[in-house]
Write an enzyme that holds these catalytic residues in place. Structure first.
Site, PDB file in Angstrom:
ATOM      1  CB  CYS B  57     -15.654  50.779  45.791  1.00 11.16           C
ATOM      2  SG  CYS B  57     -16.380  51.866  44.556  1.00 11.16           S
ATOM      3  CB  CYS B 213      47.356  25.514  21.744  1.00 11.22           C
ATOM      4  SG  CYS B 213      46.514  24.197  22.618  1.00 11.22           S
ATOM      5  CG  HIS B 532      44.101  22.493  19.461  1.00 12.90           C
ATOM      6  ND1 HIS B 532      45.364  22.888  19.851  1.00 12.90           N
ATOM      7  CD2 HIS B 532      43.891  23.086  18.267  1.00 12.90           C
ATOM      8  CE1 HIS B 532      45.877  23.664  18.938  1.00 12.90           C
ATOM      9  NE2 HIS B 532      45.007  23.804  17.963  1.00 12.90           N
TER      10      HIS B 532
END
Lengths: 179, 591
Positions: B57, B213, B532
């Protein structure tokens, strides 16, 4: 023993740690600030709402007092029809020309096309034996095994194949032996 | 909420930034580019005049502050440490025109007057360019938009000419033609529980032909996949014409004997005919078995596998006819690819040097892993479902995820950067040696219809057996795929900079939306090899359960709570929302 040097080092290291931590916090803050300003952030409210709805739905479904919609077989469908558990529509097999009931078409076709292992073994079977096989008997359960699934990564829709398990309705002349 | 396809959402600059850019243009930012240092691989960008400079700084000489800002105008460095002090703000106040500074450790612009981080497109572009140099080959200075190394940008993503959607209805002359040359359809519903004007067309049960199915569930989803349905109902594949053509060239080869597309055409005609008695897809099964005979055994009754196999079957026939070579990603070859084909992008980044190798692959669907057990018992069975609901109830208060898997979560995992194991070292072209790498997937091009397949099986090498994972997965009815696009993933990799990334220009031109709507869910109940399949369809904003021959209407809760195995989403612009007049409009055409 902690002397002045030890204290200095402890202080220094915690000071450094503090700096690192602050820096990381600012990293995250800066990233989040950018994400928010650029409109890239997730819509958390929407997601929470979705989770809430799904939790509600699951609770409703799990509640036994709600009419169970899980079993829709053997009920009247939206067109006002009922159907037998095994489809009874009759049509001609496109391979051999025989009349087959829909619900047993797949097992028939399998042998008819010479696909199943049994079918390949039975190449020399007489036609009368074949006729008997297709005679009507008790309805075939939709889930009876007609092939074994050796795959480990697939969800099949047949019942599990146990070694030596027979076709459930016994219409067939011989059981499906596992080779 | 507007679609966030690209990071084109540029926030309004503060008056100081606006003023700064107006007076100085983008020169200062480009000048900064030389000072941008990036720690490979793919690391954070920092600002340093010299490579090993330690910024301090100018006022207090501190270097260990978490925030140090360099004034863009004069390069002086100041710290910003609220609430103690801000030497950066002091500088801004004292020298007009020096309000804009840059965070030296994060390469972010900061307005010292407003005391807030600000954003600029030109600055971000400079940072991205600097970051890119470290991750490309030393020979070419290709930018991120090309990201070329081993993979090449898919050149089949040419722009499609957009045609504006307009509602069409036949005029009286066309109506007369239709009347004279077609057979009117009647909805043969008798004594239905729902008034016939409400029943959607194309809803018809499918007979189970014996453990089929898995096939029925996928067919139901496909029969209601909007672009696929439109294709077949528009007679784009005429089975009579196709058979005639193939019959003429019959040379005894197997291929001319069956055509899955023809069977689909027949099925669409049958299912949308108005006849409500269950349809038997026998011919389709026969054709599919002829096609799949040489593939993985038909004994594997998996719906997803069937899905991929039959799309391949359609492709084989249709692409062959059109004499199109397999052109992945565009879908020019056949309707199956046109509807479902997308492009995935895979990036492999060397962790030593940052060099990234990119490849593009077409995909028909995305298979997602379920997240590993997140605390809630993975062995959830029906008996325990109540318990898991209670756990959720407890967690709701804290509005946390509570370890419930979500589709979005799976997609996030899918597109997450994953460190490849040390046994999977990738050969880095830049380092010329095998290095540890980071791999990341993203979606380069979205298909019209996205099918997500959830890998619901666990293989235990210890017990040498597999089992199904029944864990619930939450999935939304509306899904925005933007965060999983290549452009988004790349953008976040580069710190979310405002910059057009791979796919941005493409998407911008086509205005392709990333928003999708759910229209079909294939669920599986039961065990790995005994179960299923059932499909839930969303038509006219009602949900219908398709359980082989049985079609029933269900409440959306049933669907929300269902165990999804394959979820089908269609691009929102193709999604036909509820229309009360749907049935009536068909009647008008007939009259």
């Amino acid at each position: 023993m902690s002397g002045p040097n030890e204290d200095n080092n402890t202080q220094l290291s915690s000071h450094i740690f503090g700096d690192l931590l602050d820096s990381i916090i600012v990293d995250v803050a800066s990233e989040c600030h950018r994400i928010a300003k650029l409109g890239l952030d997730r819509n958390l409210e929407e997601e929470e709402e979705e989770m809430r709805l799904s939790a509600q739905a699951r609770a409703r479904v799990a509640d036994p007092s709600n009419s169970s919609e899980t079993n829709t077989k053997y009920v009247v469908d939206i067109f006002g029809q009922t159907h037998p558990s095994v489809a009874t529509e009759i049509f001609e097999c496109m391979n051999c020309g025989r009349s087959i009931a829909a619900g047993r078409f797949a097992p028939h076709l399998e042998k008819c096309m010479g696909k199943g292992r049994k079918a390949r073994l039975k190449v020399t079977r007489s036609s009368t034996a074949a006729q008997n096989r297709y005679s009507r008997g008790s309805p075939v359960s939709t889930y009876s095994p007609y092939s074994n699934s050796t795959s480990t990564n697939r969800l099949s829709n047949g019942t599990p194949s146990v070694a030596g398990e027979e076709y459930s309705n016994g219409t067939y002349e011989e059981p499906w032996n596992k080779t | 909420m507007s679609s966030k396809i690209s990071g084109r959402v540029s926030p309004q600059p503060c008056p100081h930034l606006l003023d700064f850019c107006y007076r100085n243009g983008s020169e200062p930012f480009r000048a900064l580019q030389d000072c941008i240092r990036v720690k490979p691989p793919g690391g954070r960008a920092a600002i340093r005049r010299e490579p090993f400079e330690v910024p301090r700084c100018g006022t207090c000489d501190e270097s260990s502050r978490p925030r140090l800002y360099a004034c863009v105008a004069c390069a002086a460095v100041f710290c910003h440490a609220p609430p103690l002090h801000s030497h950066a703000s002091a500088h801004a106040l004292s020298v007009p025109g020096h309000e804009i500074a840059v965070d030296v450790d994060r390469a972010e612009l900061f307005c010292c007057a407003c005391r807030d981080q600000v954003y600029d497109r030109d600055f971000d572009a400079a940072v991205v360019h600097a970051q890119t140099i470290t991750s490309t080959t030393s020979t070419s200075g290709s930018t991120v938009t090309q990201c070329k190394a081993t993979g090449s940008q898919p050149d089949n993503l040419r722009k499609r000419r957009r045609v504006d959607y307009s509602l069409w209805a036949p005029n009286s002359r066309e109506n007369a033609i239709i009347e004279n040359h077609s057979i009117p359809l009647h909805d043969a519903t008798n004594g239905s529980l729902i008034s016939s004007t409400e029943l959607p067309w194309g809803l018809r049960g499918l007979n189970n032909l014996g453990n089929t199915c898995f096939m029925n569930s996928v067919l139901q989803a496909l029969l209601h996949t909007p672009p696929l349905r439109n294709y077949f109902l528009s007679d784009r594949h005429n089975r009579y014409y196709c058979q005639q053509k193939n019959g003429a060239t019959l040379n005894g080869s197997k291929n001319s004997r069956f055509c899955l597309a023809c069977d689909m055409d027949a099925m669409f005609s049958a299912v949308f005919s108005g006849d409500r008695t269950p349809y038997s897809p026998a011919k389709f099964l026969h054709s599919w078995w002829q096609h799949a005979a040489n593939l993985a055994s038909y004994e594997q009754q998996d719906a997803h596998e069937f899905f991929i196999s039959m799309l391949d079957g359609i492709h084989e026939k249709v692409a062959k006819e059109k004499r199109k070579t397999h052109s992945p990603g565009t879908g020019d070859c056949c309707i199956a690819h046109r509807v479902f084909s997308g492009i995935l992008r895979s990036d492999v980044m060397c962790m030593a040097c940052g060099f990234t190798s990119t490849t593009y692959d077409p995909c028909l669907d995305i298979s997602l892993d379920l997240e590993p057990n997140q605390g809630v018992s993975g062995k959830s069975s029906l008996a325990k479902s109540n318990n898991s609901c209670n756990v959720e109830a407890d967690c709701m208060g804290s509005s946390q995820n509570c370890g419930i898997s979500t589709l979005k979560g799976c997609l996030e995992r899918f597109t997450r950067a994953e460190k490849l194991g040390s046994d999977q070292k990738f050969f880095c072209q830049k380092c010329q040696v095998r290095q540890e790498s980071l791999k990341q997937m993203s979606i380069r091009k979205l298909p019209l219809v996205s099918c997500f397949h959830i890998k619901r099986f666990e293989h235990s090498s210890i017990r040498r057996m597999s089992r199904k994972v029944d864990r619930y997965l939450q999935f939304p009815f509306s899904l925005d795929m933007a965060p999983y696009l290549s452009s988004s993933i790349l953008r976040s990799r580069f710190g979310n900079r405002i910059f057009p990334f791979d796919g941005d220009e493409q998407d911008a031109c086509n205005e392709v939306s990333s928003e999708f709507e759910l229209f079909a869910v294939v669920t599986h109940t039961g065990k790995l090899d005994a179960g299923h399949y059932v499909t839930y369809l969303r038509l006219s904003n009602h949900w219908y359960k398709c359980d082989d021959a049985w079609i029933t209407r269900v409440n959306e809760s049933i669907v929300l709570a269902a165990q999804g195995y394959m979820m089908f989403y269609v691009q929102k612009m193709l999604y036909y929302k509820a229309s009360e007049k749907q049935a009536a409009s068909w009647c008008d055409v007939r009259k």
